[in-house]
Design a protein around this motif. Structure first.
Motif, short mmCIF file in Angstrom:
data_model
loop_
_atom_site.label_atom_id
_atom_site.label_comp_id
_atom_site.label_asym_id
_atom_site.label_seq_id
_atom_site.Cartn_x
_atom_site.Cartn_y
_atom_site.Cartn_z
N ALA A 120 43.56 42.33 43.93
CA ALA A 120 42.85 41.17 43.37
C ALA A 120 41.34 41.38 43.40
CB ALA A 120 43.23 39.91 44.15
N THR A 121 40.81 41.82 44.53
CA THR A 121 39.35 42.01 44.62
C THR A 121 38.89 43.15 43.72
OG1 THR A 121 39.65 43.38 46.60
CG2 THR A 121 39.14 41.06 46.93
N TRP A 122 39.71 44.17 43.58
CA TRP A 122 39.41 45.29 42.68
C TRP A 122 39.30 44.77 41.25
CZ3 TRP A 122 42.98 50.26 42.42
CH2 TRP A 122 42.30 51.30 41.77
N ALA A 123 40.26 43.97 40.83
CA ALA A 123 40.24 43.42 39.47
C ALA A 123 39.04 42.51 39.24
CB ALA A 123 41.54 42.67 39.20
N LEU A 124 38.65 41.77 40.27
CA LEU A 124 37.52 40.84 40.15
C LEU A 124 36.17 41.54 40.24
CD1 LEU A 124 38.83 37.89 42.39
CD2 LEU A 124 38.82 38.02 39.89
N GLY A 125 36.17 42.82 40.52
CA GLY A 125 34.91 43.53 40.69
C GLY A 125 34.18 43.13 41.95
N ALA A 126 34.94 42.76 42.98
CA ALA A 126 34.35 42.28 44.23
C ALA A 126 34.48 43.31 45.35
CB ALA A 126 35.01 40.97 44.65
N ASP A 127 34.53 44.58 44.99
CA ASP A 127 34.69 45.65 45.98
C ASP A 127 33.49 45.78 46.92
OD1 ASP A 127 37.19 46.38 45.28
OD2 ASP A 127 36.66 48.26 44.32
N ASP A 128 32.34 45.29 46.48
CA ASP A 128 31.14 45.46 47.31
C ASP A 128 30.51 44.12 47.70
OD1 ASP A 128 30.26 44.72 44.83
OD2 ASP A 128 28.78 46.32 44.61
N THR A 129 31.33 43.09 47.67
CA THR A 129 30.83 41.77 48.07
C THR A 129 31.97 41.04 48.78
OG1 THR A 129 29.75 39.75 47.31
CG2 THR A 129 31.38 40.71 45.83
N GLY A 130 31.90 39.73 48.83
CA GLY A 130 32.93 38.99 49.54
C GLY A 130 32.92 37.53 49.18
N PRO A 131 33.70 36.73 49.89
CA PRO A 131 33.79 35.31 49.59
C PRO A 131 32.59 34.55 50.13
CG PRO A 131 35.06 35.79 51.54
CD PRO A 131 34.54 37.12 51.05
N TRP A 165 34.77 51.41 52.29
CA TRP A 165 33.90 50.29 51.90
C TRP A 165 34.67 49.23 51.12
CZ3 TRP A 165 32.19 55.29 52.31
CH2 TRP A 165 31.10 55.50 53.16
N SER A 166 35.40 49.64 50.10
CA SER A 166 36.16 48.66 49.33
C SER A 166 37.27 48.05 50.18
CB SER A 166 36.76 49.32 48.08
OG SER A 166 37.65 50.37 48.41
N HIS A 167 37.89 48.85 51.03
CA HIS A 167 38.96 48.33 51.87
C HIS A 167 38.42 47.29 52.86
CE1 HIS A 167 42.89 48.41 53.89
NE2 HIS A 167 42.20 48.28 55.01
N ASN A 168 37.29 47.57 53.49
CA ASN A 168 36.74 46.64 54.46
C ASN A 168 36.33 45.32 53.82
OD1 ASN A 168 37.05 48.25 56.71
ND2 ASN A 168 35.06 49.22 56.49
N ARG A 169 35.74 45.37 52.63
CA ARG A 169 35.34 44.13 51.95
C ARG A 169 36.55 43.25 51.66
NH1 ARG A 169 30.17 42.14 51.97
NH2 ARG A 169 28.65 43.79 51.58
N MET A 170 37.64 43.89 51.24
CA MET A 170 38.87 43.15 50.99
C MET A 170 39.46 42.62 52.29
SD MET A 170 42.30 43.73 51.65
CE MET A 170 42.24 45.49 51.90
N LEU A 171 39.50 43.49 53.31
CA LEU A 171 40.13 43.12 54.56
C LEU A 171 39.36 42.02 55.29
CD1 LEU A 171 42.66 43.89 56.15
CD2 LEU A 171 41.28 45.56 57.41
N GLU A 172 38.05 41.92 55.03
CA GLU A 172 37.28 40.83 55.63
C GLU A 172 37.85 39.48 55.24
OE1 GLU A 172 32.97 43.13 56.04
OE2 GLU A 172 33.27 41.68 54.42
N ILE A 173 38.36 39.36 54.00
CA ILE A 173 38.97 38.11 53.56
C ILE A 173 40.20 37.80 54.42
CG2 ILE A 173 40.15 36.96 51.64
CD1 ILE A 173 38.45 38.72 49.74
N CYS A 174 41.00 38.82 54.69
CA CYS A 174 42.22 38.63 55.48
C CYS A 174 41.89 38.30 56.93
CB CYS A 174 43.07 39.88 55.39
SG CYS A 174 43.51 40.37 53.70
#
Length: 456
Positions: free
Chosen positions: A274-285, A403-412
């Motif tokens: 989901a974050t990959w599709a949204l282009g949010a790999d380098d940011t967060g919520p 980097w992309s994994h951590n940004r996503m995992l921060e949401i979790c």
């Protein structure tokens, strides 16, 4: 820290000082990697062998030679040594202590499939020992660990792949889904729902003797010292005959001391896409809100008040405010997979299907040539290990980077913290900290048990 690892790190730092900003490679990294001939194959070792540890090892025989295996369970270790011997014609060396693997100069890379609470310590020490790293998802137990891994990857120049195989090995459904979003086939994205399933609570799990084959003290490692608990019922199939209910082995995912439940298990797959599709790999919520959820035991100040039952959330609906006013819902309800909704359509994707009108429309209006390759950043790899070795050979990060994994995992991770504290959290994606909530920020890191600190 052992003398050999101290020497490796000292030489690395001296090399960086001499080379300025150039990337300094260890001798092991200068081999010609690939699978063209036996002497060009990288040498691997796997640390942690139950279930997923064997899965990633068995998928890698065609690309690498395994010189060593490590596990704290002697039965698991012995069985996997024999299976590896049958696969490659030569038995790997067997160790209970992973540090003996890191001390070896002939090993190019390690594959880490231990429980989550061990990931960061082993990975950091492996990189300082000159090894490239493949580590299973979820990569970290805390957000602070993710920041540390990013720092060490950058400092050492090691290649690091996270084992989110959904980026490579579940055919092209997920890449097609991302391409549909990026090509505007559903218009402006308004909502994405990640269905990651719930779980059942456990009964009370009694203290029992530790199995003879298990070094439970070492299994606990950085986690708090607690008694071994298990019920005699056995889990058939995927659990490999271990107790169905325990605070060890496969059931570790159900305890916050070692993992994060479904949020970091399946969430590490679907929230990633989901974050990959949204282009949010380098940011967060900007905000994480627990709409409704069920914790199986009572909590006080963010901690369970009992230690004899699973303590991660069993049911949940989490609302996440993503960039560009996109609403993300992470839910235990409905079908496992991802629903993308936009101003011009919607579609659903999981490991078995991709359905919806935008998908049907591809028959008459296909994606542009190269759209999927553009998502992937080049030729799509059908094997996650192959992508890792390609990165090792080119000295560049693979498709599933830290980097992309951590940004996503921060949401979790934030979702779990919000449920544990029973409140909404406001997040600063630039500073990567919770806004105006000191108690919640204290959950971004954890103290390692004495004697199991990270050797740096």
């Amino acid at each position: 820290m052992s003398m050999s690892r101290q020497t490796s790190r000292r030489r690395f730092l001296q090399g960086v000082a001499a080379a300025g900003t150039a990337t300094m490679l260890y001798p092991a990294a200068n081999r010609a990697f690939g699978a063209e001939s036996p002497n060009e194959r990288p040498v691997f070792a796997t640390i942690g062998l139950r279930n997923q540890g064997w899965t990633i090892t068995s998928k890698s025989f065609r690309f690498a030679d395994f010189a060593a295996l490590a596990d704290v369970d002697s039965n698991v270790l012995g069985a996997n040594v024999e299976k590896t011997k049958k696969q490659q014609g030569k038995a790997p060396d067997a160790y209970k202590d992973y540090r003996k693997v890191l001390d070896r100069k002939d090993i190019d890379a390690v594959m880490i499939a231990t429980p989550d609470h061990w990931h960061t310590k082993i990975a950091v020490e492996a990189m300082y020992a000159g090894k490239d790293v493949y580590c299973e998802k979820p990569l970290t137990l805390t957000i602070a660990e993710g920041k540390l891994l990013e720092k060490v990857v950058k400092e050492t120049g090691r290649v690091f792949q996270v084992g989110t195989m959904q980026r490579s090995e579940c055919d092209e459904r997920f890449l097609q889904a991302i391409a549909l979003v990026k090509q505007g086939r559903i218009g402006t994205v308004k909502k994405v729902t990640c269905g990651i399933n719930g779980m059942v609570a456990s009964p009370v799990i009694p203290v029992v003797p530790v199995p003879e084959e298990l070094d439970y003290e070492f299994w606990l490692g950085p986690a708090p010292k607690v008694d071994y608990r298990a019920l005699p019922e056995l889990r058939e199939g995927y659990g490999g005959g271990v107790p169905l209910y325990s605070n060890c082995h496969y059931s570790f995912r159900n305890w916050h001391e070692y993992s994060g439940g479904k949020l970091t298990d399946w969430g590490a797959h679907h929230v990633d896409i989901a974050t990959w599709a949204l282009g949010a790999d380098d940011t967060g919520p900007s905000k994480v809100t627990p709409l409704d959820y069920t914790l199986p035991v009572e909590y006080k100040n963010g901690f369970p008040v009992v230690d004899d039952q699973y303590n991660v959330a069993t049911q949940f609906n989490i609302q996440v405010a993503m960039p560009n006013d996109v609403e993300m819902i992470i839910t235990s309800e409905g079908d496992n997979g991802i629903l993308f909704e936009g101003t011009a359509g919607r579609f659903f994707v999981n490991r078995g299907k991709i359905v919806g009108k935008p998908v049907e429309d591809l028959e008459s209006n296909p994606l542009p040539e190269g759209a999927i390759e553009e998502v992937y950043g080049g030729k799509v790899s059908a094997n996650h290990t192959a992508n890792f070795i390609e990165g090792m050979k080119a000295r560049k990060q693979p498709i599933s980077d830290v980097w992309s994994h951590n940004r996503m995992l921060e949401i979790c991770h934030l979702s779990n913290i919000a449920m544990r504290l029973d409140r909404e959290l406001n997040w600063d994606p630039t500073k990567r900290e919770i806004i105006g909530d000191a108690e919640a920020n204290s959950f971004l890191s954890r103290e390692y048990r004495k004697g199991y600190e990270i050797n740096m």
